[in-house]
Design a protein around this motif. Structure first.
Motif, PDB file in Angstrom:
ATOM      1  N   LEU A 117       0.838  -1.207   0.000  1.00  0.00           N
ATOM      2  CA  LEU A 117       0.000   0.000   0.000  1.00  0.00           C
ATOM      3  C   LEU A 117       0.872   1.256   0.000  1.00  0.00           C
ATOM      4  O   LEU A 117       0.566   2.239  -0.690  1.00  0.00           O
ATOM      5  N   LEU A 118       1.942   1.216   0.767  1.00  0.00           N
ATOM      6  CA  LEU A 118       2.854   2.364   0.811  1.00  0.00           C
ATOM      7  C   LEU A 118       3.612   2.507  -0.506  1.00  0.00           C
ATOM      8  O   LEU A 118       3.845   3.625  -0.973  1.00  0.00           O
ATOM      9  N   LYS A 121       0.336   2.392  -3.760  1.00  0.00           N
ATOM     10  CA  LYS A 121      -0.777   3.340  -3.636  1.00  0.00           C
ATOM     11  C   LYS A 121      -0.353   4.678  -3.036  1.00  0.00           C
ATOM     12  O   LYS A 121      -1.163   5.601  -2.956  1.00  0.00           O
ATOM     13  N   ARG A 122       0.914   4.766  -2.597  1.00  0.00           N
ATOM     14  CA  ARG A 122       1.463   6.007  -2.020  1.00  0.00           C
ATOM     15  C   ARG A 122       0.612   6.517  -0.857  1.00  0.00           C
ATOM     16  O   ARG A 122       0.419   7.730  -0.685  1.00  0.00           O
ATOM     17  N   MET A 123       0.087   5.610  -0.050  1.00  0.00           N
ATOM     18  CA  MET A 123      -0.724   5.996   1.108  1.00  0.00           C
ATOM     19  C   MET A 123       0.166   6.501   2.245  1.00  0.00           C
ATOM     20  O   MET A 123       1.344   6.147   2.326  1.00  0.00           O
ATOM     21  N   THR A 124      -0.428   7.273   3.131  1.00  0.00           N
ATOM     22  CA  THR A 124       0.261   7.609   4.369  1.00  0.00           C
ATOM     23  C   THR A 124       0.239   6.377   5.276  1.00  0.00           C
ATOM     24  O   THR A 124      -0.565   5.460   5.068  1.00  0.00           O
ATOM     25  N   LYS A 125       1.110   6.370   6.290  1.00  0.00           N
ATOM     26  CA  LYS A 125       1.145   5.217   7.195  1.00  0.00           C
ATOM     27  C   LYS A 125      -0.186   5.045   7.920  1.00  0.00           C
ATOM     28  O   LYS A 125      -0.641   3.914   8.158  1.00  0.00           O
ATOM     29  N   ASP A 127      -3.243   5.864   6.803  1.00  0.00           N
ATOM     30  CA  ASP A 127      -4.240   5.310   5.875  1.00  0.00           C
ATOM     31  C   ASP A 127      -3.927   3.853   5.530  1.00  0.00           C
ATOM     32  O   ASP A 127      -4.839   3.027   5.395  1.00  0.00           O
ATOM     33  N   ALA A 128      -2.625   3.547   5.396  1.00  0.00           N
ATOM     34  CA  ALA A 128      -2.231   2.174   5.081  1.00  0.00           C
ATOM     35  C   ALA A 128      -2.596   1.226   6.222  1.00  0.00           C
ATOM     36  O   ALA A 128      -3.040   0.098   5.995  1.00  0.00           O
ATOM     37  N   LYS A 131      -6.329   0.641   6.109  1.00  0.00           N
ATOM     38  CA  LYS A 131      -6.655  -0.279   5.017  1.00  0.00           C
ATOM     39  C   LYS A 131      -6.269  -1.705   5.386  1.00  0.00           C
ATOM     40  O   LYS A 131      -6.974  -2.660   5.066  1.00  0.00           O
ATOM     41  N   CYS A 171      -3.906  -4.199  -3.147  1.00  0.00           N
ATOM     42  CA  CYS A 171      -3.950  -3.130  -4.157  1.00  0.00           C
ATOM     43  C   CYS A 171      -5.065  -3.329  -5.183  1.00  0.00           C
ATOM     44  O   CYS A 171      -5.024  -2.748  -6.278  1.00  0.00           O
TER      45      CYS A 171
END
Length: 336
Positions: A117-118, A121-125, A127-128, A131, A171
């Protein structure tokens, strides 16, 4: 339906100190969007190597010699490593064969779930992590928040397999490759994992390639089946074609070695005698000929072409030739 993946004439070899092992010898198949396709055969026939060739995760000695694998128009065999990194784990994910060794023992479950995810999807920690909790709940793991900080050794085999499925789905891949996802699990957990995969397929319309040697598993999940032997696909057809009109001697042998729970007569299972071919020196004829009780002289000399049995059903077996001897179980007769 629209084709998601089209594999054409794929050849993969391993170059070892004893010579070239021709593990995959010119296979062709496709997968449609939202479809589950089975790849069936005994150990060593080239099933897993085929999928590793598509994802380009072969050992250093392995090489795709020729062929193509078009995934939404992009050839997985020829695209750059950078492009492949964007696809692998993101658009195409794989559940590996052994859940006991596929997870890294020194990282927490949360760490391993959040990584794709990181990265993709370039999520923040934050948000990851959120998820990751949702993914664990999706695959039926209780107390998901607490489980994120635990390590793989604190999970049972079935729970680890669920974590592997959660990682593969992180993903929202377009294609999920499941390599013997229920092999190391007991029967009850196997049924739960299969039910979960069916539910996910229907819920998020992910295409699935299921690799297995268990015909019961593909019957439950897949609409089309490819039977593989000696590095080649020897028969292709719908689930009904394969089970009720087997048109290759190897398929017939596989079906004969599976217990039939519906029969009232006690019968001995019929194992397939002999050993798979040595792919250091693959035979010129049908790879199954040395083990086939119906083999004719031509079977040992020349590889049979594909015979079209019906629309979408074909088999590389000389028993389908008009002049071949009649064999019980062929040509729509079905199994009793």
């Amino acid at each position: 339906m629209e084709k998601l993946l089209k594999v054409n004439n794929l050849h993969t070899s391993f170059y070892t100190h004893v010579g070239e092992v021709m593990a995959v010898r010119g296979i062709t198949f496709d997968v449609e969007k939202g479809e589950a396709v089975g790849l069936v055969g005994e150990s060593g026939c080239g099933k897993s190597v085929t999928m590793m060739s598509l994802l380009r995760i072969l050992a250093d000695t392995g090489k795709v010699k020729e062929g193509s694998a078009l995934f939404e128009g992009r050839d997985l065999v020829k695209i750059s490593n950078q492009e492949m990194l964007k696809i692998r784990g993101n658009e195409i994910s794989m559940i590996f064969q052994d859940p006991m060794t596929s997870l890294n023992p020194v990282f927490t479950i949360g760490n391993q779930l959040m990584e794709p995810l990181l990265r993709h999807k370039r999520m923040t920690k934050h948000d990851a992590r959120k998820k990751a909790v949702e993914l664990l709940k999706l695959v039926g793991i209780p107390e998901a928040e607490k489980r994120l900080s635990q390590y793989p050794h604190e999970f049972s085999g079935g729970m680890r397999q669920r974590v592997m499925i959660a990682m593969a789905l992180a993903c929202d891949p377009k294609l999920l490759i499941a390599d013997e996802p229920t092999t190391a699990l007991d029967v009850t957990i196997q049924a739960q994992i299969l039910d979960l995969m069916k539910e996910l397929k229907n819920k998020i319309s992910t295409s699935i390639i299921l690799i297995t040697h268990d015909l019961g598993v593909v019957a439950d999940l897949c609409s089309r089946i490819n039977v593989m032997y000696g590095g080649k696909i020897v028969e292709q057809g719908t689930k009904r074609d394969i089970f009720y009109n087997p048109s290759h001697a190897y398929t017939l042998g596989l079906l004969g070695s599976v217990p039939n729970p519906k029969t009232l007569i006690k019968e001995r299972l019929k194992p397939i005698d002999g050993q798979p071919p040595d792919l250091l020196k693959p035979p010129e004829g049908c790879p199954f000929a040395p083990r086939c009780k119906y083999a004719m002289r031509i079977c040992e000399i020349k590889m049979p072409p594909y015979f079209e049995i019906s629309e979408g059903h074909r088999a590389a077996c000389y028993l389908n030739h008009p002049y071949a001897p009649k064999v019980e179980g062929f040509k729509g007769r079905g199994r009793e």
